[in-house]
Design an enzyme around this catalytic site. Structure first.
Site, PDB file in Angstrom:
ATOM      1  N   PRO A   1      42.678  27.728  46.567  1.00  0.00           N
ATOM      2  CA  PRO A   1      41.910  26.676  47.258  1.00  0.00           C
ATOM      3  C   PRO A   1      40.406  26.798  47.054  1.00  0.00           C
ATOM      4  O   PRO A   1      39.822  27.835  47.336  1.00  0.00           O
ATOM      5  CB  PRO A   1      42.271  26.910  48.734  1.00  0.00           C
ATOM      6  CG  PRO A   1      42.572  28.375  48.819  1.00  0.00           C
ATOM      7  CD  PRO A   1      43.173  28.755  47.500  1.00  0.00           C
TER       8      PRO A   1
ATOM      9  N   ASP B   1      39.976  25.344  50.919  1.00  0.00           N
ATOM     10  CA  ASP B   1      39.448  26.445  51.712  1.00  0.00           C
ATOM     11  C   ASP B   1      38.442  25.833  52.684  1.00  0.00           C
ATOM     12  O   ASP B   1      37.380  25.369  52.259  1.00  0.00           O
ATOM     13  CB  ASP B   1      38.753  27.458  50.788  1.00  0.00           C
ATOM     14  CG  ASP B   1      39.120  28.883  51.137  1.00  0.00           C
ATOM     15  OD1 ASP B   1      39.501  29.115  52.290  1.00  0.00           O
ATOM     16  OD2 ASP B   1      39.009  29.757  50.264  1.00  0.00           O
TER      17      ASP B   1
ATOM     18  N   TRP C   1      38.786  35.195  52.720  1.00  0.00           N
ATOM     19  CA  TRP C   1      39.620  35.714  51.634  1.00  0.00           C
ATOM     20  C   TRP C   1      40.993  36.140  52.165  1.00  0.00           C
ATOM     21  O   TRP C   1      41.980  36.113  51.426  1.00  0.00           O
ATOM     22  CB  TRP C   1      38.936  36.896  50.955  1.00  0.00           C
ATOM     23  CG  TRP C   1      37.731  36.504  50.172  1.00  0.00           C
ATOM     24  CD1 TRP C   1      36.429  36.616  50.553  1.00  0.00           C
ATOM     25  CD2 TRP C   1      37.706  35.925  48.862  1.00  0.00           C
ATOM     26  NE1 TRP C   1      35.596  36.141  49.569  1.00  0.00           N
ATOM     27  CE2 TRP C   1      36.342  35.718  48.527  1.00  0.00           C
ATOM     28  CE3 TRP C   1      38.688  35.561  47.953  1.00  0.00           C
ATOM     29  CZ2 TRP C   1      35.961  35.166  47.319  1.00  0.00           C
ATOM     30  CZ3 TRP C   1      38.303  35.012  46.733  1.00  0.00           C
ATOM     31  CH2 TRP C   1      36.950  34.823  46.436  1.00  0.00           C
TER      32      TRP C   1
ATOM     33  N   GLN D   1      37.840  36.057  39.868  1.00  0.00           N
ATOM     34  CA  GLN D   1      38.805  36.201  40.961  1.00  0.00           C
ATOM     35  C   GLN D   1      39.622  37.482  40.830  1.00  0.00           C
ATOM     36  O   GLN D   1      40.494  37.743  41.664  1.00  0.00           O
ATOM     37  CB  GLN D   1      39.738  34.993  41.001  1.00  0.00           C
ATOM     38  CG  GLN D   1      39.049  33.698  41.379  1.00  0.00           C
ATOM     39  CD  GLN D   1      38.393  33.760  42.750  1.00  0.00           C
ATOM     40  OE1 GLN D   1      38.891  34.411  43.660  1.00  0.00           O
ATOM     41  NE2 GLN D   1      37.254  33.101  42.889  1.00  0.00           N
TER      42      GLN D   1
ATOM     43  N   TRP E   1      40.568  36.430  44.740  1.00  0.00           N
ATOM     44  CA  TRP E   1      41.874  35.884  45.105  1.00  0.00           C
ATOM     45  C   TRP E   1      43.034  36.668  44.508  1.00  0.00           C
ATOM     46  O   TRP E   1      44.020  36.948  45.202  1.00  0.00           O
ATOM     47  CB  TRP E   1      41.943  34.417  44.673  1.00  0.00           C
ATOM     48  CG  TRP E   1      43.119  33.679  45.208  1.00  0.00           C
ATOM     49  CD1 TRP E   1      43.533  33.620  46.509  1.00  0.00           C
ATOM     50  CD2 TRP E   1      44.041  32.880  44.456  1.00  0.00           C
ATOM     51  NE1 TRP E   1      44.649  32.826  46.614  1.00  0.00           N
ATOM     52  CE2 TRP E   1      44.984  32.352  45.372  1.00  0.00           C
ATOM     53  CE3 TRP E   1      44.145  32.541  43.110  1.00  0.00           C
ATOM     54  CZ2 TRP E   1      46.028  31.522  44.976  1.00  0.00           C
ATOM     55  CZ3 TRP E   1      45.173  31.708  42.711  1.00  0.00           C
ATOM     56  CH2 TRP E   1      46.104  31.215  43.632  1.00  0.00           C
TER      57      TRP E   1
ATOM     58  N   LYS F   1      23.495  31.207  33.754  1.00  0.00           N
ATOM     59  CA  LYS F   1      24.435  30.642  34.704  1.00  0.00           C
ATOM     60  C   LYS F   1      24.069  29.181  34.954  1.00  0.00           C
ATOM     61  O   LYS F   1      22.893  28.835  35.056  1.00  0.00           O
ATOM     62  CB  LYS F   1      24.375  31.422  36.023  1.00  0.00           C
ATOM     63  CG  LYS F   1      25.390  30.977  37.063  1.00  0.00           C
ATOM     64  CD  LYS F   1      25.286  31.839  38.308  1.00  0.00           C
ATOM     65  CE  LYS F   1      26.284  31.379  39.369  1.00  0.00           C
ATOM     66  NZ  LYS F   1      26.186  32.195  40.604  1.00  0.00           N
TER      67      LYS F   1
ATOM     68  N   LYS G   1      22.384  23.934  39.442  1.00  0.00           N
ATOM     69  CA  LYS G   1      22.018  22.557  39.796  1.00  0.00           C
ATOM     70  C   LYS G   1      20.513  22.404  39.902  1.00  0.00           C
ATOM     71  O   LYS G   1      19.946  21.391  39.491  1.00  0.00           O
ATOM     72  CB  LYS G   1      22.676  22.177  41.122  1.00  0.00           C
ATOM     73  CG  LYS G   1      24.178  21.996  41.045  1.00  0.00           C
ATOM     74  CD  LYS G   1      24.748  21.581  42.389  1.00  0.00           C
ATOM     75  CE  LYS G   1      26.267  21.439  42.326  1.00  0.00           C
ATOM     76  NZ  LYS G   1      26.837  21.093  43.645  1.00  0.00           N
TER      77      LYS G   1
END
Length: 881
Positions: free
Chosen positions: A55, A94, A535, A571, A575, A608, A611
């Site tokens: 999620p 999430d 998490w 992850q 996750w 990276k 925005k």
């Protein structure tokens, strides 16, 4: 040519194509036929292929990382459907945790817990609830535009009471197993978010920063030479909390005199010249570090002087290294993991005493550090250094550039501090975790064996509590003195214990509920204030998405463990880790069988994507310019599918259109044009019949064989989840199709070899294109659908969508490895011929009197002769061994 009008409509396609516009038409068509749901209905009752979707937070718009992972998931699940499986694909959200709270804190100007309490948890959580799906509609639009089929209507949200109840059930199972405990532990701590983070969260966002370094003197009590220990630190703000110093027991230390000041110091011998010039000191004596054990020294500050009987002493431990500093490590027990461990073992502090932590939740100094009260720790560094200088304790000051952890959400520096937390025991499970991981299949495998395996081998107890508000509350009710504890595992249990009907599990609802004590006369039990780390919620999703074990137990049993999951390599410590920890603790096995870990998508300069920097193009702009299929193929035909990083370049997407889609479309258009000519010229209809796919023509047999071999290869590699092998082979096929088969058979396809030969060539090309459309359908679903909708009009197919069709089994009768080998060798000869032409500056259209091929392998030469290269190339060929 007959004057009769043929009784067949052959679809016409435009000479040029606007891929994005055609994709929009396909989206409308899928909506009209409810394609995804129809697909699910058709496969109902078939064997299940289970898939878990990790999620995301809906507090921002999807970026290329989401699109990449989503495309990988879409490809694999579409392919699984093609294999005859029923593939339920539920989207998840999430909804809790720092991302949401941080947005609210920024919007409302909330600086800390006091501001939240003044506002009230109910109102605060109400604000959080308003933004949890702020961009959910945009997500649905963008994900749909990318061509991903995923069920948004039947999604799961971590804020649903059913999901939260299953999280409670998971926690209670761990509690009953004795895997839950409360303790003080030094943890990474976000001062911006006022909460501790787990170790894997802290490892997500390291940055190179410049910090101040200081060497500070600690005068040894009752030393005949008036010597002082020298400590070194990159965190001057921890010095007010110093309680001890630590040396390595076996490394060599020295007592030295600084010649320019006549002051005597003690430090590690190998580190002396990192502090003093070679001509400014004299070593008086050397000795192992263990000889310093027990030495008492004068505290730097007097804030904790009441502890002088136990504190301000030299300790020994082997964690001290000779790689940096002075070899004497300053110990602030509640601001460092090793500091806490060493001082606790030595009795300087105890588990029962109040933590010596003069820092508030926002990282500002509090009593008794009165000199710097209210100052943020990082800001206080310069004032602490100034005071050390005034006190005569500052021996050296400089700066160091090093890698330092930042909060993954607020992007502010983390500090390490002791906080009371609730933990899941993990360290004792290391072997079990490794065994669970060993039973899973990862692509690429080195991520499992190296990155993930190393992380599991060093697994630490997991702090699952957060001192926050918007999350699933930890279901522990405790008496005021802590002697009586109840862990609740369901809504029904809570209602029975409290006598109150419960329809929501958030803090504003259940914090006021009390459980009567079982001890006569004792006050009621109240819930502890912490909520779960988000998490823990996402790691519980295999159970919570189905509200297991309260309902859908059969569905859970059928889809656990999942056949497939996929997310970014970041992850590995997120996750993927939480999934396997919880599942191993509950069921003794991993919750998934197969996993793809993709790399990161970076800006074109390798930075990276940001925005604020605007260093990458808007994904929708790329889609509207080149099409979603092109973006999908660009991403999954890149190093990211091998868990490497990709520097995103717009021209890479453009090249997919130019090098793959346009040749493919031109071959498809060429086929339909010539079918129309065939129908008109021969006054006959053309209907594709798979049973009539047969030819004696050498190039027909080659392309048919190559296509069936490709189909076998794709099946084998997709079974291994090797997307990075499949896409290059598929894209290479279009070169063979257009530049070799179509180009060499243009006259046949146009009918110059007669009606029968023309129909054979057209049937061959039709078969090839129909097969490649089915193969490409999971990867480029739009163009595949577009072409299928036209081609099916010339078949007996009644399927409304190419995505309803199964991937055909390879027709081994059409495979001729000898022809494939011979053509491959012929292609090599032709390519070498072009190289020679380039070197000799002979134009391609200039006829050659002869071509001489020399090779040590007679079979190689025989293969070329067997293909009648002279006729194919319109050249005279002399083959010499």
């Amino acid at each position: 040519m007959s004057n009769k009008t043929p009784n067949q409509h052959v679809p016409r396609v435009a000479e040029t194509i606007n891929f994005p516009e055609e994709e929009e038409k396909i989206l409308d068509y899928w909506k009209k036929i409810d394609a995804f749901q129809s697909c699910l209905k058709q496969s109902k009752g078939k064997p299940r292929f289970s898939f878990y979707d990790g999620p995301p937070f809906a507090t921002g718009l999807p970026h290329y990382g989401h699109i990449l992972a989503g495309t990988i998931k879409d490809v694999v699940t579409r392919y699984a459907h093609q294999q005859g499986y029923h593939v339920e694909r539920r989207f998840g959200w999430d909804c809790h945790g720092l991302p949401v709270e941080y947005e609210i804190d920024k919007a409302l100007g909330i600086k800390g817990p006091a501001d939240v309490m003044k506002m009230g948890i109910e109102k605060y959580n109400s604000e959080c609830r308003k933004i949890v799906t702020r961009y959910s509609k945009e997500w649905e639009i963008i994900i749909g535009r990318i061509g991903r089929w995923i069920d948004f209507k039947n999604d799961y949200k971590t804020l649903h009471p059913s999901f939260m109840e299953s999280v409670w059930w998971v926690f209670k199972q761990l509690y009953v197993k004795g895997l839950v405990y409360q303790g003080n532990k030094v943890m990474p701590y976000s001062t911006a978010c006022n909460t501790p983070l787990s170790n894997f969260e802290a490892n997500q966002n390291y940055k190179d920063v410049v910090d101040p370094t200081v060497v500070v003197s600690l005068p040894v009590l009752n030393d005949s030479d008036g010597a002082a220990l020298l400590i070194w630190t990159t965190t001057p703000w921890t010095l007010p909390s110093n309680l001890a110093a630590c040396v390595h027991p076996d490394l060599v230390y020295a007592k030295l005199k600084q010649l320019s000041t006549n002051k005597v110091y003690i430090m590690m011998e190998s580190r002396i010249e990192s502090v003093f010039p070679a001509d400014d000191y004299k070593v008086l004596k050397t000795f192992p570090g263990k000889e310093l054990k027990g030495l008492k020294y004068q505290p730097i500050f007097d804030y904790f002087s009441h502890m002088k009987d136990k504190a301000f002493v030299v300790l020994v431990d082997e964690y001290v290294t000779s790689e940096s500093g002075t070899g004497i490590v300053h110990q602030a027990p509640y601001f460092g993991e090793d500091d806490y461990r060493v001082t606790l073992a030595a009795g300087v502090i105890s588990k029962d005493q109040e933590p010596i932590c003069p820092i508030d939740m926002s990282g500002r100094f509090a009593e008794p550090v009165h000199d710097f009260i209210g100052q943020y720790v990082k800001d206080a560094d310069k004032n602490i250094i100034a005071k050390l200088k005034d006190m005569g304790r500052l021996v050296q000051q400089s700066q160091v550039k090093h890698s330092y952890p930042f909060c993954w959400r607020s992007d502010t520096p983390l500090i390490y501090r002791a906080v009371p937390s609730w933990f899941i025991r993990v360290e004792h499970m290391q072997e079990s975790l490794l065994k669970s991981a060993a039973e899973t299949y990862w692509v690429p495998d080195f991520v499992k064996d190296k990155r993930f395996g190393n992380w599991l081998r060093d697994a630490r107890d997991w702090a699952v509590s957060r001192n926050r508000y918007w999350g699933t509350p930890i279901p522990i009710w405790m008496s005021p003195n802590g002697d009586e504890i109840v862990c609740v595992g369901s809504i029904d249990e809570l209602e029975r214990l409290t006598g109150v009907k419960v329809d929501d599990l958030h803090r504003e609802t259940i914090d006021k509920l009390e459980i009567p004590s079982q001890i006569p006369g004792d006050p009621p039990l109240k819930r502890i204030s912490e909520v779960f780390d988000c998490w823990f919620e996402s790691g519980s999703m295999p159970y919570a998405q189905l509200h297991y074990p309260f309902e859908r137990t059969k569905d859970f049993e059928e889809c656990f463990p999942a056949d497939f999951i996929a997310e970014g390599i970041d992850q590995t410590r997120g996750w993927f880790y939480t999934l396997i920890v919880i599942s191993t603790a509950l069921f003794g096995k991993a919750p998934f069988k197969n996993l793809i870990a993709n790399g990161l998508v970076l800006a074109s300069d390798g930075q990276k994507m940001s925005k604020s920097k605007k260093n990458y193009p808007d994904p929708l702009k790329i889609v509207n310019m080149y099409g979603a299929d092109a973006l999908r193929l660009y991403l999954i035909n890149s190093p990211v599918v091998r868990a490497e990083n990709l520097r995103f370049k717009e021209e890479g997407v453009r090249d997919i259109v130019k090098d793959v889609f346009l040749p493919w479309y031109n071959a498809y258009r060429f086929l339909l044009q010539n079918i129309e000519v065939y129908v008109q010229n021969n006054d006959k209809t053309f209907t594709y019949d798979e049973k009539r796919v047969c030819s004696s023509n050498i190039m027909d047999r080659w392309i048919l064989s190559f296509t069936q071999s490709l189909l076998m290869y794709i099946r084998k590699e997709m079974e291994l989840y090797h997307l990075y092998n499949v896409i290059p082979r598929l894209t290479q096929f279009f070169d063979y199709l257009t530049n070799w088969y179509v180009r060499m058979n243009r006259k046949r396809l146009k009918g110059e070899g007669g009606e029968d030969d023309c129909r054979t060539a057209l049937t061959t090309l039709f078969d090839i294109l129909l097969n490649i459309i089915k193969m490409m359908a999971p990867f480029s679903p739009f163009l595949s659908e577009n072409m299928y909708q036209c081609l099916k009009q010339l078949t007996e197919s009644s399927s409304e969508s190419v995505h309803y069709l199964m991937l055909p089994q390879p027709n081994k009768d059409l495979i001729d490895v000898t022809i494939e080998r011979a053509v491959s060798r012929m292609q090599s000869v032709i390519e070498l011929g072009r190289v020679v032409r380039d070197r000799k500056t002979i134009p391609v259209k200039y006829p050659l009197p002869e071509v001489i091929v020399v090779h040590r392998d007679q079979q190689y030469l025989d293969d070329i002769l067997s293909l009648q290269v002279a006729r194919l190339l319109f050249l005279d060929v002399c083959v010499r061994s």
